[in-house]
Motif scaffolding. Structure first.
Motif, PDB file in Angstrom:
ATOM      1  N   GLY A  35       7.542  25.660 -47.302  1.00 54.10           N
ATOM      2  CA  GLY A  35       8.533  24.647 -47.673  1.00 54.10           C
ATOM      3  C   GLY A  35       9.639  24.514 -46.630  1.00 54.10           C
ATOM      4  O   GLY A  35      10.308  23.481 -46.538  1.00 54.10           O
ATOM      5  N   GLY A  36       9.866  25.567 -45.883  1.00 52.58           N
ATOM      6  CA  GLY A  36      10.852  25.523 -44.792  1.00 52.58           C
ATOM      7  C   GLY A  36      12.292  25.766 -45.213  1.00 52.58           C
ATOM      8  O   GLY A  36      13.188  25.781 -44.378  1.00 52.58           O
ATOM      9  N   THR A  37      12.534  25.995 -46.504  1.00 56.93           N
ATOM     10  CA  THR A  37      13.928  26.100 -46.962  1.00 56.93           C
ATOM     11  C   THR A  37      14.595  27.397 -46.497  1.00 56.93           C
ATOM     12  O   THR A  37      15.814  27.511 -46.505  1.00 56.93           O
ATOM     13  CB  THR A  37      14.024  26.019 -48.505  1.00 56.93           C
ATOM     14  N   LYS A  43       1.659  23.652 -45.047  1.00 59.16           N
ATOM     15  CA  LYS A  43       1.693  22.675 -46.152  1.00 59.16           C
ATOM     16  C   LYS A  43       0.422  21.820 -46.258  1.00 59.16           C
ATOM     17  O   LYS A  43       0.021  21.488 -47.375  1.00 59.16           O
ATOM     18  CB  LYS A  43       2.922  21.765 -46.017  1.00 59.16           C
ATOM     19  N   LYS A  80      -3.505  20.587 -49.941  1.00 63.15           N
ATOM     20  CA  LYS A  80      -4.548  19.645 -50.378  1.00 63.15           C
ATOM     21  C   LYS A  80      -5.761  20.407 -50.887  1.00 63.15           C
ATOM     22  O   LYS A  80      -6.540  19.909 -51.684  1.00 63.15           O
ATOM     23  CB  LYS A  80      -4.943  18.731 -49.208  1.00 63.15           C
ATOM     24  N   GLU A 134       8.610  24.485 -64.319  1.00 63.63           N
ATOM     25  CA  GLU A 134       8.396  23.407 -65.290  1.00 63.63           C
ATOM     26  C   GLU A 134       7.029  23.498 -65.956  1.00 63.63           C
ATOM     27  O   GLU A 134       6.717  22.681 -66.814  1.00 63.63           O
ATOM     28  CB  GLU A 134       8.580  22.043 -64.620  1.00 63.63           C
ATOM     29  N   GLY A 148      18.725  25.286 -55.939  1.00 63.51           N
ATOM     30  CA  GLY A 148      18.962  24.158 -56.831  1.00 63.51           C
ATOM     31  C   GLY A 148      17.686  23.336 -56.897  1.00 63.51           C
ATOM     32  O   GLY A 148      16.703  23.652 -56.211  1.00 63.51           O
ATOM     33  N   PRO A 149      17.695  22.252 -57.709  1.00 63.76           N
ATOM     34  CA  PRO A 149      16.454  21.485 -57.886  1.00 63.76           C
ATOM     35  C   PRO A 149      15.879  20.926 -56.574  1.00 63.76           C
ATOM     36  O   PRO A 149      14.658  20.874 -56.427  1.00 63.76           O
ATOM     37  CB  PRO A 149      16.860  20.371 -58.846  1.00 63.76           C
ATOM     38  N   LEU A 150      16.732  20.546 -55.637  1.00 67.52           N
ATOM     39  CA  LEU A 150      16.198  19.984 -54.383  1.00 67.52           C
ATOM     40  C   LEU A 150      15.436  21.044 -53.591  1.00 67.52           C
ATOM     41  O   LEU A 150      14.349  20.779 -53.065  1.00 67.52           O
ATOM     42  CB  LEU A 150      17.332  19.410 -53.519  1.00 67.52           C
ATOM     43  N   GLN A 151      16.010  22.251 -53.516  1.00 69.33           N
ATOM     44  CA  GLN A 151      15.322  23.327 -52.799  1.00 69.33           C
ATOM     45  C   GLN A 151      14.050  23.734 -53.545  1.00 69.33           C
ATOM     46  O   GLN A 151      13.041  24.055 -52.910  1.00 69.33           O
ATOM     47  CB  GLN A 151      16.241  24.549 -52.645  1.00 69.33           C
ATOM     48  N   ARG A 152      14.089  23.697 -54.890  1.00 71.49           N
ATOM     49  CA  ARG A 152      12.899  24.085 -55.652  1.00 71.49           C
ATOM     50  C   ARG A 152      11.767  23.082 -55.508  1.00 71.49           C
ATOM     51  O   ARG A 152      10.600  23.419 -55.674  1.00 71.49           O
ATOM     52  CB  ARG A 152      13.246  24.270 -57.139  1.00 71.49           C
ATOM     53  N   ASN A 153      12.117  21.821 -55.222  1.00 73.95           N
ATOM     54  CA  ASN A 153      11.066  20.823 -55.005  1.00 73.95           C
ATOM     55  C   ASN A 153      10.321  21.089 -53.697  1.00 73.95           C
ATOM     56  O   ASN A 153       9.188  20.653 -53.517  1.00 73.95           O
ATOM     57  CB  ASN A 153      11.664  19.415 -54.942  1.00 73.95           C
ATOM     58  N   MET A 154      10.977  21.745 -52.764  1.00 69.47           N
ATOM     59  CA  MET A 154      10.366  22.020 -51.459  1.00 69.47           C
ATOM     60  C   MET A 154       9.825  23.442 -51.371  1.00 69.47           C
ATOM     61  O   MET A 154       8.782  23.676 -50.790  1.00 69.47           O
ATOM     62  CB  MET A 154      11.408  21.853 -50.345  1.00 69.47           C
ATOM     63  N   SER A 167      24.445  27.122 -59.454  1.00 74.28           N
ATOM     64  CA  SER A 167      23.336  26.443 -58.804  1.00 74.28           C
ATOM     65  C   SER A 167      23.453  26.751 -57.317  1.00 74.28           C
ATOM     66  O   SER A 167      24.489  27.227 -56.857  1.00 74.28           O
ATOM     67  CB  SER A 167      23.417  24.930 -59.041  1.00 74.28           C
ATOM     68  N   ILE A 168      22.397  26.497 -56.588  1.00 70.95           N
ATOM     69  CA  ILE A 168      22.343  26.592 -55.127  1.00 70.95           C
ATOM     70  C   ILE A 168      22.404  28.022 -54.588  1.00 70.95           C
ATOM     71  O   ILE A 168      21.639  28.370 -53.695  1.00 70.95           O
ATOM     72  CB  ILE A 168      23.441  25.726 -54.442  1.00 70.95           C
ATOM     73  N   VAL A 208       9.619  12.461 -55.018  1.00 67.57           N
ATOM     74  CA  VAL A 208      10.301  13.722 -55.354  1.00 67.57           C
ATOM     75  C   VAL A 208      11.472  13.926 -54.396  1.00 67.57           C
ATOM     76  O   VAL A 208      11.289  13.848 -53.182  1.00 67.57           O
ATOM     77  CB  VAL A 208       9.316  14.912 -55.233  1.00 67.57           C
ATOM     78  N   PRO A 209      12.679  14.177 -54.928  1.00 67.88           N
ATOM     79  CA  PRO A 209      13.824  14.328 -54.011  1.00 67.88           C
ATOM     80  C   PRO A 209      13.768  15.643 -53.239  1.00 67.88           C
ATOM     81  O   PRO A 209      13.522  16.698 -53.831  1.00 67.88           O
ATOM     82  CB  PRO A 209      15.042  14.290 -54.952  1.00 67.88           C
ATOM     83  N   MET A 210      13.982  15.544 -51.944  1.00 73.10           N
ATOM     84  CA  MET A 210      13.956  16.720 -51.068  1.00 73.10           C
ATOM     85  C   MET A 210      15.044  16.593 -50.011  1.00 73.10           C
ATOM     86  O   MET A 210      15.616  15.528 -49.827  1.00 73.10           O
ATOM     87  CB  MET A 210      12.591  16.827 -50.369  1.00 73.10           C
ATOM     88  N   LEU A 211      15.270  17.707 -49.300  1.00 75.10           N
ATOM     89  CA  LEU A 211      16.317  17.753 -48.283  1.00 75.10           C
ATOM     90  C   LEU A 211      15.743  17.412 -46.905  1.00 75.10           C
ATOM     91  O   LEU A 211      14.905  18.147 -46.384  1.00 75.10           O
ATOM     92  CB  LEU A 211      16.919  19.163 -48.239  1.00 75.10           C
ATOM     93  N   VAL A 264      15.984  20.136 -43.853  1.00 73.18           N
ATOM     94  CA  VAL A 264      15.117  21.302 -43.648  1.00 73.18           C
ATOM     95  C   VAL A 264      13.674  20.857 -43.461  1.00 73.18           C
ATOM     96  O   VAL A 264      12.764  21.681 -43.503  1.00 73.18           O
ATOM     97  CB  VAL A 264      15.149  22.338 -44.788  1.00 73.18           C
ATOM     98  N   SER A 307      22.363  19.161 -59.848  1.00 70.58           N
ATOM     99  CA  SER A 307      23.092  20.394 -59.547  1.00 70.58           C
ATOM    100  C   SER A 307      22.901  20.891 -58.112  1.00 70.58           C
ATOM    101  O   SER A 307      23.533  21.864 -57.715  1.00 70.58           O
ATOM    102  CB  SER A 307      22.738  21.492 -60.557  1.00 70.58           C
ATOM    103  N   ALA A 308      22.055  20.252 -57.327  1.00 71.47           N
ATOM    104  CA  ALA A 308      21.962  20.644 -55.910  1.00 71.47           C
ATOM    105  C   ALA A 308      22.686  19.642 -55.015  1.00 71.47           C
ATOM    106  O   ALA A 308      22.624  19.735 -53.795  1.00 71.47           O
ATOM    107  CB  ALA A 308      20.501  20.775 -55.472  1.00 71.47           C
TER     108      ALA A 308
END
Ligand SMILES: Cc1cc2nc3c(=O)[nH]c(=O)nc-3n(C[C@H](O)[C@H](O)[C@H](O)COP(=O)(O)OP(=O)(O)OC[C@H]3O[C@@H](n4cnc5c(N)ncnc54)[C@H](O)[C@@H]3O)c2cc1C
Lengths: 335, 165
Positions: free
Chosen positions: A33-35, A55, A59, A87, A107-113, A235-236, B57-60, B63, B132-133
């Motif tokens: 994810g690269g975070t 990544k 697939k 989830e 936070g949710p953005l980092q968890r998506n990645m 968060s974060i 999907v929202p991402m940063l 990074v 929250s992010a």
């Protein structure tokens, strides 16, 4: 900050990924994810010649899927995102400690990645290490990077950078195993044996290997579990201390089997082994809970690796252990 | 470092660009494509000002290596609505005072769009969790939550009007 230069490889198969890693050895670095990797690259903490972006392997469904069967238990592909884990109705229902811990990551953005593989292989963290190149150079570096001394424990030759991942303690309380794939194929290793408790050499993973999946045995499904995390913002932020508990309680309120693990207070996520021994066969009692909490703070060795104080973090390990155990006894079973 | 040719799909347009492999998606959007609505805030992936949608999907973007996101549908704040036809989250942000200095706004709009696409009627807790992010240093978040609630109403009203006609 700027990125260092590297060549980017995007293998399309697991075999290609392994062979690229084997060819480049210490010059290669895995990117999921690269975070964690990307901010660290920007701080010039590493200078890989080749970055291997895995990544595209998502697939290959086996590497990103979440599968459950009563015979084989739970299997999570290394590239499954943290969001897909916290989830997942299945994980929330059957492995509440894991869902709870993953839901607190960043936070949710980092968890998506972010992926579970990346979370289990996270670089250890320290306030003297996770800084810009300029900042670190002004200080003369540290033991972990470019310097002769550890600013946390200047007399020693040991790096105390803290394990700061949240999923590992939860998975330790579920007796998880990881699947590691290398040139010789796949092997399984108990997660507890993956961590070396050394801030500089954190995990037992060969340079030509990658983590491909996490397995949780079926017998751990339906246990009660919860996760308590100390951080500045809700968060974060990374954990400053964390306590995970999984417990099987019978109809009379007797604990049949339990595990308790800590994070962010040592260079590795650690099981408190005595908890497992002492809790089995016991009903809830304030004395027992206190005794386990005392043992938890004996296992925790937080030092000045973060902005918070070791005393406070250790104290919160005691508080969290007590709360986590009380909650486990009080709560209802999963399904 | 030598450049390599990459293909990106952004706001429905296909681009072919020569960029070095270490270039971040955020910098490609801002410098190569001129899409400066996506912001660099903290520079250590902890503020959300650079949020973009990757396949919804929202991402940063700070990074993300641009070359790693070639097979995806990317949406930036410029892709949400047009000046003549603002997206409900954009118009409500203006009307409910969700923006003050405006620097975090595009990130919030992106996270809100993703939330409402998935869950058109989120509770306040769900809104707070989804945002929250994303950090805002001006409004104290209350007006932001008001803006989201207004966007929910507007989207519902638009849908009802559409169904009635
Ligand atoms: C602002 C911020 C806050 C954060 N807060 C938290 C937090 O609260 N708790 C927490 O646990 N984490 C936190 N993180 C760290 C990170 O987001 C997560 O740990 C995430 O799960 C990392 O996964 P990734 O896929 O992004 O890993 P990457 O960054 O891609 O990789 C992380 C490490 O793992 C290695 N790696 C990745 N995948 C594999 C694999 N399959 N096999 C072998 N090695 C691999 C990489 O080489 C690298 O060393 C935070 C990050 C940020 C930026």
């Amino acid at each position: 900050m700027t990125m260092p230069a590297f060549r980017l490889e995007r293998p399309r198969s697991l075999a290609d990924a392994v062979s690229i890693l084997a060819t480049h050895g210490p010059d290669a670095m895995i990117l999921a994810g690269g975070t964690d990797v990307v901010p660290n690259l920007q701080m010039k903490l590493f200078s890989p010649r080749v970055l291997v972006d895995i990544k595209p392997l998502a697939k290959n469904a086996q590497l990103a899927s979440i599968d459950w069967s009563p015979a084989n238990g739970l299997r999570i592909g290394a590239l499954a995102t943290l969001t897909s884990i916290c989830e997942s109705p299945l994980i929330r229902e059957k492995f509440p400690v894991l869902a709870a811990a993953v839901a607190t990551i960043a936070g949710p953005l980092q968890r998506n990645m972010g992926t579970v593989g990346g979370n289990l292989c996270l670089e250890t963290r320290c306030q003297w290490y996770n800084q810009s190149d300029f900042w670190r150079k002004s200080l003369g570096g540290c033991l972990k990077k470019d310097g002769p001394i550890c600013h946390v424990a200047p007399g020693g030759k040991f790096c105390w950078a803290a394990w700061s991942g949240d999923s590992a303690p939860a998975l330790l309380t579920l007796d998880a195993e990881i699947e590691i794939t290398g040139p010789q194929g796949a092997r399984r290793l108990p997660l507890a044996q993956f961590y070396k408790n050394d801030g500089m050499d954190r995990i037992a993973l060969g340079r030509d290997e990658l983590l491909t999946a996490v397995h949780v045995p079926a017998r751990m499904a339906g246990r009660r579990g919860n996760y308590h995390k100390l951080r500045v913002r809700n968060s974060i932020d990374y954990p400053l201390a964390g306590v995970a508990v999984s417990m099987h309680v019978d109809s009379r309120g007797i604990c049949r089997d339990a595990r308790l693990a800590l994070t962010a207070v040592n260079p590795a996520p650690l099981l408190v082994k005595e908890a497992c021994e002492w809790l089995a066969g016991q009903p809830a009692s304030p004395e027992l809970i206190d005794r386990v909490a005392q043992q938890a703070i004996r296992t925790a060795k937080p030092l000045t690796t973060s902005g918070s104080t070791p005393v406070y973090r250790r104290d919160m390990v005691r508080v969290f252990t007590r709360r986590a155990l009380e909650e486990s006894w009080r709560s209802a079973d999963g399904k | 470092m030598s450049k390599q040719l990459i293909k990106l799909r952004v706001n429905g347009e296909q681009y072919e660009l020569a960029v070095p492999p270490n270039k971040l998606l955020l910098d490609v959007l801002r410098e190569d494509l001129g899409l400066t609505g996506t912001k660099r805030g903290c520079d250590d992936s902890s503020c959300g000002a650079c949020s973009v949608l990757v396949d919804g999907v929202p991402m940063l973007a700070c990074v993300a290596l641009a070359a790693s996101y070639q097979d995806c549908e990317l949406t930036t704040v410029e892709g949400l609505g047009t000046l003549d036809a603002l997206h409900p989250v954009q118009s409500s942000w203006g009307d409910a005072g969700g923006a003050q200095c405006g620097f975090c706004t595009s990130g919030f709009l992106i996270s809100t769009k993703a939330l409402l696409d998935r869950n058109p009627h989120p509770s306040l807790d769900e809104i707070r969790e989804a945002l929250s992010a994303n950090l805002c240093r001006c409004t104290g978040y209350m007006q932001i939550y008001e803006s989201v609630k207004l966007a929910i109403e507007r989207a519902a009203a638009a849908k009802a009007a559409g169904a009635g006609s």
